[in-house]
Structure formats: structure tokens, C-alpha cells
Write a protein that holds these residues in place. Sequence first.
Motif, mmCIF file in Angstrom:
data_model
loop_
_atom_site.group_PDB
_atom_site.id
_atom_site.type_symbol
_atom_site.label_atom_id
_atom_site.label_comp_id
_atom_site.label_asym_id
_atom_site.label_seq_id
_atom_site.Cartn_x
_atom_site.Cartn_y
_atom_site.Cartn_z
ATOM 1 N N GLY A 150 0.814 -1.198 0.000
ATOM 2 C CA GLY A 150 0.000 0.000 0.000
ATOM 3 C C GLY A 150 0.851 1.252 0.000
ATOM 4 N N TYR A 151 0.379 2.281 -0.689
ATOM 5 C CA TYR A 151 1.092 3.555 -0.731
ATOM 6 C C TYR A 151 0.114 4.648 -1.115
ATOM 7 N N PHE A 152 0.606 5.884 -1.118
ATOM 8 C CA PHE A 152 -0.242 7.025 -1.435
ATOM 9 C C PHE A 152 0.234 7.704 -2.715
ATOM 10 N N VAL A 153 -0.734 8.226 -3.477
ATOM 11 C CA VAL A 153 -0.451 9.023 -4.664
ATOM 12 C C VAL A 153 -1.068 10.399 -4.453
ATOM 13 N N THR A 154 -0.270 11.446 -4.605
ATOM 14 C CA THR A 154 -0.780 12.813 -4.478
ATOM 15 C C THR A 154 -1.488 13.206 -5.773
ATOM 16 N N VAL A 155 -2.768 13.572 -5.653
ATOM 17 C CA VAL A 155 -3.558 13.908 -6.839
ATOM 18 C C VAL A 155 -3.748 15.410 -7.011
ATOM 19 N N GLU A 156 -3.548 16.161 -5.945
ATOM 20 C CA GLU A 156 -3.510 17.616 -5.973
ATOM 21 C C GLU A 156 -2.865 18.047 -4.658
ATOM 22 N N PRO A 157 -2.418 19.271 -4.553
ATOM 23 C CA PRO A 157 -1.750 19.694 -3.318
ATOM 24 C C PRO A 157 -2.599 19.417 -2.082
ATOM 25 N N GLY A 158 -2.047 18.644 -1.155
ATOM 26 C CA GLY A 158 -2.735 18.360 0.097
ATOM 27 C C GLY A 158 -3.708 17.198 0.056
ATOM 28 N N VAL A 159 -3.826 16.531 -1.078
ATOM 29 C CA VAL A 159 -4.769 15.411 -1.181
ATOM 30 C C VAL A 159 -4.039 14.183 -1.717
ATOM 31 N N ARG A 160 -4.005 13.135 -0.895
ATOM 32 C CA ARG A 160 -3.365 11.881 -1.278
ATOM 33 C C ARG A 160 -4.412 10.780 -1.364
ATOM 34 N N PRO A 185 -10.444 15.731 2.206
ATOM 35 C CA PRO A 185 -10.675 17.176 2.075
ATOM 36 C C PRO A 185 -12.174 17.479 2.144
ATOM 37 N N VAL A 186 -12.483 18.750 2.301
ATOM 38 C CA VAL A 186 -13.891 19.131 2.435
ATOM 39 C C VAL A 186 -14.570 19.314 1.081
ATOM 40 N N SER A 187 -13.801 19.275 -0.010
ATOM 41 C CA SER A 187 -14.397 19.497 -1.323
ATOM 42 C C SER A 187 -13.820 18.520 -2.342
ATOM 43 N N GLY A 188 -14.448 18.508 -3.513
ATOM 44 C CA GLY A 188 -13.942 17.685 -4.604
ATOM 45 C C GLY A 188 -14.710 16.402 -4.810
ATOM 46 N N TYR A 189 -16.017 16.410 -4.552
ATOM 47 C CA TYR A 189 -16.786 15.169 -4.586
ATOM 48 C C TYR A 189 -17.779 15.090 -5.733
ATOM 49 N N ASN A 190 -17.440 15.727 -6.853
ATOM 50 C CA ASN A 190 -18.240 15.543 -8.063
ATOM 51 C C ASN A 190 -17.537 14.529 -8.966
ATOM 52 N N TYR A 191 -18.247 14.052 -9.967
ATOM 53 C CA TYR A 191 -17.696 12.988 -10.820
ATOM 54 C C TYR A 191 -16.451 13.451 -11.585
ATOM 55 N N ASP A 192 -16.431 14.692 -12.017
ATOM 56 C CA ASP A 192 -15.265 15.182 -12.749
ATOM 57 C C ASP A 192 -14.004 15.102 -11.890
ATOM 58 N N ARG A 193 -14.084 15.592 -10.665
ATOM 59 C CA ARG A 193 -12.911 15.595 -9.795
ATOM 60 C C ARG A 193 -12.496 14.165 -9.434
ATOM 61 N N LEU A 194 -13.455 13.305 -9.189
ATOM 62 C CA LEU A 194 -13.140 11.919 -8.844
ATOM 63 C C LEU A 194 -12.504 11.200 -10.037
ATOM 64 N N ALA A 195 -12.978 11.512 -11.247
ATOM 65 C CA ALA A 195 -12.345 10.967 -12.451
ATOM 66 C C ALA A 195 -10.937 11.521 -12.618
ATOM 67 N N ASP A 196 -10.744 12.784 -12.266
ATOM 68 C CA ASP A 196 -9.414 13.389 -12.318
ATOM 69 C C ASP A 196 -8.462 12.678 -11.352
ATOM 70 N N ASP A 197 -8.980 12.286 -10.196
ATOM 71 C CA ASP A 197 -8.153 11.552 -9.237
ATOM 72 C C ASP A 197 -7.712 10.209 -9.813
ATOM 73 N N VAL A 198 -8.646 9.525 -10.471
ATOM 74 C CA VAL A 198 -8.300 8.252 -11.112
ATOM 75 C C VAL A 198 -7.221 8.478 -12.163
ATOM 76 N N ARG A 199 -7.382 9.543 -12.950
ATOM 77 C CA ARG A 199 -6.391 9.839 -13.994
ATOM 78 C C ARG A 199 -5.014 10.113 -13.383
ATOM 79 N N ALA A 200 -4.982 10.785 -12.247
ATOM 80 C CA ALA A 200 -3.715 11.061 -11.587
ATOM 81 C C ALA A 200 -3.041 9.772 -11.126
ATOM 82 N N VAL A 201 -3.830 8.842 -10.616
ATOM 83 C CA VAL A 201 -3.282 7.541 -10.196
ATOM 84 C C VAL A 201 -2.772 6.761 -11.404
#
Length: 260
Positions: free
Chosen positions: A2-12, A67-83
Motif C-alpha cells: 500500500g502507498y499514497f499518490v498525491t492527486v492535488e496539493p494536500g490530497v493523497r 478534504p472538504v471538497s472535490g466530490y463531483n464525478y469530474d474531480r473523482l475521475a481526475d483523481d483516477v487519472r492522476a493515479v
Amino acid sequence: MGYFVTVEPGVRIYVEDLNPGGSKTILFIHGWPLSHKQFEYQFDVLPALGYRCIGIDWRGFGESDKPVSGYNYDRLADDVRAVVGALRLDNFTLAGHSTGGAIAIRYMARYNGWGVSKLVLIDAAAPTGFTTETANKLIAETLNDRPKMLQGVTDMFFFQYITERFSDWFFQMGLQAAGWSTAAIAASLRDEKLYQDLDKIFVPTLIIHGIHDKVIPFAQAQEVNKKIRYSQLVPFQYSGHGPFWEERDKFNQLLTQFIG
């Protein structure tokens, strides 16, 4: 491991990566309000068969940052893309369950299926998610008595009998999430639609759906099957919303046959 991937500043984002040397890769996206641990009964089997199995926790859920924000489908898809970018994945199978299926669909549309050779949708929350009435009820319960809400979700999740201990494990998985992220995703399930995204999927797609699903009705799987050009729908006759556990042997066999 297991490990962490940073997808935006402050969010792993937490990543569970099993059998990194496997010949074929499956990236699993869990459902609401769970974590990658819901796929335990795939991770028990598939890596030993030579598959690389990667499970990720969405932001706000499981072991990921909350984080307190970022829970729409676009942002969640962006997180997948970052991984996907961080792990340099290519020619992989993307498998999403429930809301994870919705995120997978948005990823395919938003990024033109970057790196994905095959798609698996498991009781996907598509083309719509929750009705307004259901979502508002779940949001209110989440913000006032989240344990009660989670127990209600667990009680309706499965068609087959589950033991008290299994129910406890499933319930605790949901408690790992933050309350604010749990409520925010329920709102996305109410407000976001995927009709236009489905026309942008051009890879072979396997749709698995329990015919007794009380969370996302089987009729929605039939609608998705009609909209995705290269898709096949396999009904699971003895499953509700969790065929990955309720008919796990059939599920695992079908998945390996589809991937090859």
C-alpha cells in the motif's frame, strides 16, 4: 503493498497494489460509502492467478485523505487519472462498482478511455444514481445519525444471507469515510447524469448486475447495455447490489474470462 499518490496539493489517494509484476492489470473502483476493501474476495484469488490488482480509495473514503471538497464525478475521475499517470498504467481493465461504476464511466468520457483496454461495470449507478427523495433521506441521515444510515444501507445491500460478523465488517468499512464526503457523494448521485458519457465508450464492456438489486435497479443496467456500443450484460440471478461477494466464484471466473 500500500502507498499514497498525491492527486492535488494536500490530497493523497490510498492505493493497494497487489502483484505488481502481474501480466494483466485490473484497477478496481469501489462503491459508496465503502473502500477498496470491499473487493477482498477478488484480491484473495486474482493475484494468485497472475493478475495485478489495484484498489484505490476515493478521496474522503477509506484510507485516503479527506478534504472538504472535490466530490463531483469530474474531480473523482481526475483523481483516477492522476493515479493512472503516477503508476504509468496502460492496457488495463477498469472495474467500477456502483458509484465507482459512475466514476469509471466519467473517466472514460472525460479522458477518452486513457489506458483502458476493457471496462467492467458492476451494478453501476448509471445512467442515473439516486432519486431525489432517496438522496435527500440519505443525506439527512448521514448528517444526523450516520451509523443508522450505514446500517440501513448494509441491510438492503445484499440479496443473500450475510452473517452478523460480515455485516459488522461491512458497516465498519462505511464508517471509515468522513461524514461530509459521504453526504457530498449522495448529492452527486442525486444531481449528476451520465447519458452523454455512455456514447463516448468504445472499448469492450462487461456489465454485471444483480437482478435483485434494491439500490440500483436492474433496469438501469439494461439501459446502459443499450447505450454502450460494445457491451454485454450478464445478469446475476442470486445477487442484490453485491455480486462481487454474493456470487464471488462466478464473478471472479467471468472477470478472468472477459479479460483473458
